[in-house]
Design a protein around this motif. Structure first.
Motif, PDB file in Angstrom:
ATOM      1  N   ARG A  43       0.844  -1.198   0.000  1.00 38.85           N
ATOM      2  CA  ARG A  43       0.000   0.000   0.000  1.00 38.85           C
ATOM      3  C   ARG A  43       0.872   1.238   0.000  1.00 38.85           C
ATOM      4  O   ARG A  43       1.941   1.280   0.607  1.00 38.85           O
ATOM      5  CB  ARG A  43      -0.893  -0.004   1.235  1.00 38.85           C
ATOM      6  N   THR A  44       0.389   2.279  -0.670  1.00 40.70           N
ATOM      7  CA  THR A  44       1.126   3.533  -0.701  1.00 40.70           C
ATOM      8  C   THR A  44       0.926   4.280   0.608  1.00 40.70           C
ATOM      9  O   THR A  44      -0.056   4.064   1.331  1.00 40.70           O
ATOM     10  CB  THR A  44       0.661   4.430  -1.848  1.00 40.70           C
ATOM     11  N   PHE A  45       1.846   5.187   0.906  1.00 40.24           N
ATOM     12  CA  PHE A  45       1.745   5.960   2.135  1.00 40.24           C
ATOM     13  C   PHE A  45       0.477   6.831   2.150  1.00 40.24           C
ATOM     14  O   PHE A  45      -0.230   6.867   3.174  1.00 40.24           O
ATOM     15  CB  PHE A  45       2.996   6.823   2.317  1.00 40.24           C
ATOM     16  N   ILE A  94      -2.560   6.734   5.112  1.00 38.04           N
ATOM     17  CA  ILE A  94      -3.039   7.907   5.864  1.00 38.04           C
ATOM     18  C   ILE A  94      -4.522   8.139   5.613  1.00 38.04           C
ATOM     19  O   ILE A  94      -5.286   8.425   6.547  1.00 38.04           O
ATOM     20  CB  ILE A  94      -2.238   9.165   5.461  1.00 38.04           C
ATOM     21  N   LYS A  95      -4.956   7.977   4.373  1.00 35.98           N
ATOM     22  CA  LYS A  95      -6.380   8.147   4.040  1.00 35.98           C
ATOM     23  C   LYS A  95      -7.230   7.145   4.796  1.00 35.98           C
ATOM     24  O   LYS A  95      -8.315   7.476   5.296  1.00 35.98           O
ATOM     25  CB  LYS A  95      -6.581   7.996   2.540  1.00 35.98           C
ATOM     26  N   ASN A  96      -6.748   5.923   4.907  1.00 39.86           N
ATOM     27  CA  ASN A  96      -7.500   4.884   5.618  1.00 39.86           C
ATOM     28  C   ASN A  96      -7.595   5.199   7.113  1.00 39.86           C
ATOM     29  O   ASN A  96      -8.629   4.960   7.750  1.00 39.86           O
ATOM     30  CB  ASN A  96      -6.822   3.534   5.412  1.00 39.86           C
ATOM     31  N   ILE A  97      -6.538   5.756   7.680  1.00 44.71           N
ATOM     32  CA  ILE A  97      -6.540   6.104   9.106  1.00 44.71           C
ATOM     33  C   ILE A  97      -7.509   7.241   9.392  1.00 44.71           C
ATOM     34  O   ILE A  97      -8.308   7.194  10.344  1.00 44.71           O
ATOM     35  CB  ILE A  97      -5.133   6.501   9.575  1.00 44.71           C
ATOM     36  N   LEU A  98      -7.448   8.277   8.570  1.00 42.08           N
ATOM     37  CA  LEU A  98      -8.254   9.478   8.819  1.00 42.08           C
ATOM     38  C   LEU A  98      -9.684   9.357   8.326  1.00 42.08           C
ATOM     39  O   LEU A  98     -10.553  10.125   8.731  1.00 42.08           O
ATOM     40  CB  LEU A  98      -7.569  10.685   8.185  1.00 42.08           C
TER      41      LEU A  98
END
Length: 250
Positions: free
Chosen positions: A239-241, A245-249
């Protein structure tokens, strides 16, 4: 769920104007004409943010501020934006750790920008290498995060204890503690707040300079056993960085 904002100001016209403006932006708004009324609203409405005037009858903003911040169990600890014509009081309230300060008169756009910044996801980044810092902060900026950057493990733990962060990204090269010790320390200083933590690895990490996937996997597993959920190294992670981050937020 809508964010709740409490406006505490004795100027009825200003309360009404700010209330209409903030409601139009999708916030749920409560108002109070003085600090005493404000305390009742804080206890009952549990606002996510308080916009507070200083000079008011019955109970002024200074007394209100001390009551709210001095009784976190009763009033929680919502962010507070100070409003006052006495601009010289900025240092006083900054010393008391007010979250923002707007001298009267102010533009409504200034308040909206301040509110949006406070409600933005808060991220703390541990990084000193320019390329990694720019990459991490660039991705966070695209996710509308408010970002603090520190360059030492000690500063990261200090900041994590001072402020509620939604996300902490730590460059592995700057972590001095072992995984178990680091996770315990971070949990201890964060208190009830439970930020998502990402360990960021790249070629600047001693021992992981080469494209040795077995070595990267070994380090990752050590951190996973310590309770870390996300370990990122572009050489190893599919997975890209930005996706992480999108998945976390959300």
């Amino acid at each position: 769920m809508k964010k709740r904002i409490l406006i505490v100001d004795d100027e009825a016209s200003l309360r009404d104007m700010l209330s209409v403006t903030l409601q139009a932006k999708g916030y749920e708004v409560f108002t109070a004409a003085n600090g005493q009324e404000g305390l009742e609203k804080v206890e009952n409405a549990r606002p996510n943010l308080i916009v507070l005037d200083v000079m008011m009858p019955v109970m002024d903003g200074f007394a209100f501020f001390k009551q709210v911040r001095g009784n976190p169990d009763k009033y929680a600890k919502p962010p507070i934006v100070m409003l006052t014509v006495r601009s010289k009081m900025r240092d006083t309230f900054e010393a008391l750790e007010a979250d923002a300060f707007l001298p009267k008169p102010f533009m409504v756009a200034e308040l909206l920008t301040t509110v949006e910044k406070i409600f933005a996801p808060q991220a703390l980044v541990l990084s000193s290498e320019l390329f990694a810092t720019e990459k991490i902060t660039g991705v966070l900026a695209k996710s509308a995060c408010a970002v603090d950057v520190v360059e030492s493990e000690e500063d990261l733990l200090r900041k994590a204890g001072e402020k509620k962060y939604r996300l902490i990204i730590a460059h592995l090269s700057l972590i001095k503690k072992g995984p178990d010790d680091f996770m315990r320390s971070l949990k201890s200083v964060s208190g009830e707040n439970r930020p998502e933590v990402v360990i960021y690895s790249d070629t600047n990490v001693p021992g992981l300079e080469k494209e040795n996937l077995l070595a990267i996997d070994s380090v990752k597993n050590i951190w996973m056993r310590a309770g870390m959920r996300i370990f990122y190294d572009r050489r190893f992670t599919e997975r890209t960085f930005p996706d992480i981050i999108k998945n976390i937020l959300g």
